[in-house]
Design a protein around this motif. Structure first.
Motif, PDB file in Angstrom:
ATOM      1  N   TRP A  19     -43.939 -14.943 -42.163  1.00  0.00           N
ATOM      2  CA  TRP A  19     -43.092 -14.051 -42.962  1.00  0.00           C
ATOM      3  C   TRP A  19     -43.922 -12.961 -43.644  1.00  0.00           C
ATOM      4  CZ3 TRP A  19     -38.401 -14.045 -41.508  1.00  0.00           C
ATOM      5  CH2 TRP A  19     -37.835 -15.201 -41.015  1.00  0.00           C
ATOM      6  N   TYR A  20     -45.154 -13.276 -43.945  1.00  0.00           N
ATOM      7  CA  TYR A  20     -46.059 -12.263 -44.511  1.00  0.00           C
ATOM      8  C   TYR A  20     -46.302 -11.151 -43.496  1.00  0.00           C
ATOM      9  CZ  TYR A  20     -50.527 -10.119 -45.815  1.00  0.00           C
ATOM     10  OH  TYR A  20     -51.533  -9.222 -46.091  1.00  0.00           O
ATOM     11  N   ASP A  21     -46.599 -11.524 -42.256  1.00  0.00           N
ATOM     12  CA  ASP A  21     -46.807 -10.529 -41.201  1.00  0.00           C
ATOM     13  C   ASP A  21     -45.549  -9.692 -40.982  1.00  0.00           C
ATOM     14  OD1 ASP A  21     -49.403 -11.398 -40.774  1.00  0.00           O
ATOM     15  OD2 ASP A  21     -48.822 -12.797 -39.192  1.00  0.00           O
ATOM     16  N   TYR A  24     -45.098  -7.080 -44.179  1.00  0.00           N
ATOM     17  CA  TYR A  24     -45.873  -5.847 -44.235  1.00  0.00           C
ATOM     18  C   TYR A  24     -45.655  -4.989 -42.992  1.00  0.00           C
ATOM     19  CZ  TYR A  24     -49.861  -7.671 -41.441  1.00  0.00           C
ATOM     20  OH  TYR A  24     -50.667  -8.169 -40.465  1.00  0.00           O
ATOM     21  N   ASN A  25     -45.440  -5.616 -41.836  1.00  0.00           N
ATOM     22  CA  ASN A  25     -45.184  -4.823 -40.630  1.00  0.00           C
ATOM     23  C   ASN A  25     -43.829  -4.130 -40.672  1.00  0.00           C
ATOM     24  OD1 ASN A  25     -47.559  -4.940 -39.008  1.00  0.00           O
ATOM     25  ND2 ASN A  25     -47.156  -7.123 -38.732  1.00  0.00           N
ATOM     26  N   ALA A  26     -42.849  -4.715 -41.371  1.00  0.00           N
ATOM     27  CA  ALA A  26     -41.543  -4.053 -41.518  1.00  0.00           C
ATOM     28  C   ALA A  26     -41.713  -2.733 -42.265  1.00  0.00           C
ATOM     29  CB  ALA A  26     -40.564  -4.964 -42.258  1.00  0.00           C
ATOM     30  N   PHE A  27     -42.524  -2.737 -43.328  1.00  0.00           N
ATOM     31  CA  PHE A  27     -42.786  -1.482 -44.043  1.00  0.00           C
ATOM     32  C   PHE A  27     -43.531  -0.497 -43.151  1.00  0.00           C
ATOM     33  CE2 PHE A  27     -41.887  -4.082 -47.787  1.00  0.00           C
ATOM     34  CZ  PHE A  27     -41.036  -3.225 -48.463  1.00  0.00           C
ATOM     35  N   GLY A  28     -44.413  -1.008 -42.313  1.00  0.00           N
ATOM     36  CA  GLY A  28     -45.128  -0.151 -41.375  1.00  0.00           C
ATOM     37  C   GLY A  28     -44.203   0.500 -40.368  1.00  0.00           C
ATOM     38  N   VAL A  29     -43.251  -0.267 -39.835  1.00  0.00           N
ATOM     39  CA  VAL A  29     -42.303   0.270 -38.846  1.00  0.00           C
ATOM     40  C   VAL A  29     -41.415   1.337 -39.483  1.00  0.00           C
ATOM     41  CG1 VAL A  29     -40.313  -0.315 -37.402  1.00  0.00           C
ATOM     42  CG2 VAL A  29     -42.352  -1.758 -37.356  1.00  0.00           C
ATOM     43  N   ILE A  30     -40.951   1.084 -40.696  1.00  0.00           N
ATOM     44  CA  ILE A  30     -40.135   2.084 -41.402  1.00  0.00           C
ATOM     45  C   ILE A  30     -40.952   3.356 -41.613  1.00  0.00           C
ATOM     46  CG2 ILE A  30     -39.047   2.636 -43.631  1.00  0.00           C
ATOM     47  CD1 ILE A  30     -38.298  -0.426 -43.741  1.00  0.00           C
ATOM     48  N   ALA A  31     -42.191   3.202 -42.045  1.00  0.00           N
ATOM     49  CA  ALA A  31     -43.057   4.358 -42.281  1.00  0.00           C
ATOM     50  C   ALA A  31     -43.341   5.112 -40.983  1.00  0.00           C
ATOM     51  CB  ALA A  31     -44.357   3.914 -42.946  1.00  0.00           C
ATOM     52  N   ILE A  32     -43.563   4.383 -39.896  1.00  0.00           N
ATOM     53  CA  ILE A  32     -43.801   5.027 -38.593  1.00  0.00           C
ATOM     54  C   ILE A  32     -42.615   5.901 -38.217  1.00  0.00           C
ATOM     55  CG2 ILE A  32     -43.907   4.609 -36.095  1.00  0.00           C
ATOM     56  CD1 ILE A  32     -45.602   2.149 -36.680  1.00  0.00           C
ATOM     57  N   THR A  55     -44.546   7.913 -46.919  1.00  0.00           N
ATOM     58  CA  THR A  55     -45.752   7.558 -47.673  1.00  0.00           C
ATOM     59  C   THR A  55     -45.496   6.402 -48.636  1.00  0.00           C
ATOM     60  OG1 THR A  55     -46.474   9.849 -47.450  1.00  0.00           O
ATOM     61  CG2 THR A  55     -47.632   8.526 -49.057  1.00  0.00           C
ATOM     62  N   VAL A  56     -44.301   6.311 -49.168  1.00  0.00           N
ATOM     63  CA  VAL A  56     -43.947   5.139 -49.977  1.00  0.00           C
ATOM     64  C   VAL A  56     -44.052   3.883 -49.112  1.00  0.00           C
ATOM     65  CG1 VAL A  56     -42.038   3.956 -51.156  1.00  0.00           C
ATOM     66  CG2 VAL A  56     -42.512   6.354 -51.664  1.00  0.00           C
ATOM     67  N   GLY A  57     -43.556   3.959 -47.885  1.00  0.00           N
ATOM     68  CA  GLY A  57     -43.666   2.832 -46.960  1.00  0.00           C
ATOM     69  C   GLY A  57     -45.112   2.450 -46.697  1.00  0.00           C
ATOM     70  N   TRP A  58     -45.982   3.461 -46.497  1.00  0.00           N
ATOM     71  CA  TRP A  58     -47.401   3.173 -46.255  1.00  0.00           C
ATOM     72  C   TRP A  58     -48.080   2.622 -47.506  1.00  0.00           C
ATOM     73  CZ3 TRP A  58     -48.205   1.931 -41.805  1.00  0.00           C
ATOM     74  CH2 TRP A  58     -47.777   2.669 -40.706  1.00  0.00           C
ATOM     75  N   THR A  59     -47.672   3.092 -48.671  1.00  0.00           N
ATOM     76  CA  THR A  59     -48.242   2.570 -49.914  1.00  0.00           C
ATOM     77  C   THR A  59     -47.992   1.066 -50.010  1.00  0.00           C
ATOM     78  OG1 THR A  59     -47.902   4.698 -51.024  1.00  0.00           O
ATOM     79  CG2 THR A  59     -48.196   2.771 -52.438  1.00  0.00           C
ATOM     80  N   ILE A  60     -46.768   0.661 -49.740  1.00  0.00           N
ATOM     81  CA  ILE A  60     -46.419  -0.764 -49.797  1.00  0.00           C
ATOM     82  C   ILE A  60     -47.132  -1.532 -48.692  1.00  0.00           C
ATOM     83  CG2 ILE A  60     -44.510  -2.416 -49.589  1.00  0.00           C
ATOM     84  CD1 ILE A  60     -42.709  -0.129 -50.808  1.00  0.00           C
ATOM     85  N   TYR A  61     -47.163  -0.984 -47.498  1.00  0.00           N
ATOM     86  CA  TYR A  61     -47.843  -1.619 -46.358  1.00  0.00           C
ATOM     87  C   TYR A  61     -49.310  -1.913 -46.691  1.00  0.00           C
ATOM     88  CZ  TYR A  61     -50.024  -1.976 -41.718  1.00  0.00           C
ATOM     89  OH  TYR A  61     -50.752  -2.375 -40.631  1.00  0.00           O
ATOM     90  N   PHE A  63     -50.791  -1.944 -49.628  1.00  0.00           N
ATOM     91  CA  PHE A  63     -50.890  -2.864 -50.762  1.00  0.00           C
ATOM     92  C   PHE A  63     -50.781  -4.308 -50.279  1.00  0.00           C
ATOM     93  CE2 PHE A  63     -48.982  -5.489 -54.073  1.00  0.00           C
ATOM     94  CZ  PHE A  63     -49.907  -5.324 -55.088  1.00  0.00           C
ATOM     95  N   LEU A  64     -49.769  -4.576 -49.459  1.00  0.00           N
ATOM     96  CA  LEU A  64     -49.564  -5.928 -48.952  1.00  0.00           C
ATOM     97  C   LEU A  64     -50.716  -6.397 -48.067  1.00  0.00           C
ATOM     98  CD1 LEU A  64     -45.742  -5.773 -48.127  1.00  0.00           C
ATOM     99  CD2 LEU A  64     -46.850  -7.005 -50.016  1.00  0.00           C
ATOM    100  N   ARG A  65     -51.427  -5.455 -47.456  1.00  0.00           N
ATOM    101  CA  ARG A  65     -52.586  -5.795 -46.625  1.00  0.00           C
ATOM    102  C   ARG A  65     -53.870  -5.936 -47.444  1.00  0.00           C
ATOM    103  NH1 ARG A  65     -53.100  -6.399 -41.063  1.00  0.00           N
ATOM    104  NH2 ARG A  65     -55.087  -5.416 -41.403  1.00  0.00           N
ATOM    105  N   GLY A  66     -53.821  -5.552 -48.715  1.00  0.00           N
ATOM    106  CA  GLY A  66     -55.013  -5.613 -49.553  1.00  0.00           C
ATOM    107  C   GLY A  66     -55.961  -4.457 -49.323  1.00  0.00           C
ATOM    108  N   GLU A  67     -55.484  -3.387 -48.686  1.00  0.00           N
ATOM    109  CA  GLU A  67     -56.277  -2.173 -48.434  1.00  0.00           C
ATOM    110  C   GLU A  67     -56.022  -1.226 -49.611  1.00  0.00           C
ATOM    111  OE1 GLU A  67     -58.130  -1.218 -45.595  1.00  0.00           O
ATOM    112  OE2 GLU A  67     -57.910  -3.172 -44.636  1.00  0.00           O
TER     113      GLU A  67
END
Length: 194
Positions: A19-21, A24-32, A55-61, A63-67
């Motif tokens: 569920w973690y994967d 964060y990937n859901a936010f990535g797909v939305i951002a893409i 960019t809001v989507g990437w910010t969350i992505y 953050f969730l990845r610890g980058e």
């Protein structure tokens, strides 16, 4: 302190398993999706508005990845883009102060969160993006963002954030498509006029 927070946060999130994967990937797909759409607009204001949501989507992505360097630079990018969006409406937003202010903030944000040598790539990308969204010329905005996407692509490939790397590749392709599309439209309009 930041490292302790990161370790605790990632430990908690990874305990969610798959569920973690997915999260964060859901936010990535939305951002893409939003990033690809961004460069198909002709108007600067529409480009920037769509970019803000992406960019809001990437910010969350990130953050969730610890980058955190990438996260902070994207968060600064959201605020910066909101101010730069005002350039066409308000005189105060036209001051070059804002350009230099956000360039300094980008360097400061990187300095506070830098963990590895590859953190230079998001800094260069964010610098190009800052200049891109400050300019009023849409063609120059897109060209600078091709460079921006190239540096993010390099960073994401090195760090294994492949969802973000796909986005950067698609952003570059989207920008190229927009140039081709508008060139074809210009040619058709010239043919109709003659």
């Amino acid at each position: 302190m930041l490292e302790t927070f990161k370790i605790n946060m990632l430990s908690t999130l990874t305990s969610m398993g798959i569920w973690y994967d997915i999260l964060y990937n859901a936010f990535g797909v939305i951002a893409i999706t939003l990033m690809v759409i961004t460069y198909q607009f002709k108007k600067r204001s529409n480009i920037i508005k769509t970019y803000i949501f992406a960019t809001v989507g990437w910010t969350i992505y990130f953050f969730l990845r610890g980058e955190f360097t990438s996260c902070i630079l994207n968060l600064i990018g959201v605020i910066r883009s909101i101010i730069f969006l005002q350039r066409e409406k308000h005189e105060w937003a036209n001051s070059k102060f804002w350009l230099y202010f956000f360039l300094v903030i980008m360097v400061g944000g990187t300095g506070l969160t830098v963990e590895k040598w590859t953190d230079i790539f998001p800094l260069i990308a964010s610098t190009l993006s800052t200049i891109a969204y400050f300019v009023l010329n849409v063609k120059l905005l897109k060209l600078l963002n091709m460079g921006n996407s190239s540096f993010w692509l390099t960073n994401n490939l090195i760090n294994g954030t492949y969802v973000a790397a796909v986005s950067d590749s698609l952003s570059i392709i989207s920008i190229i498509i927009s140039f081709i599309r508008y060139k074809i439209e210009e040619k058709k309009n010239q043919d109709i006029a003659t």
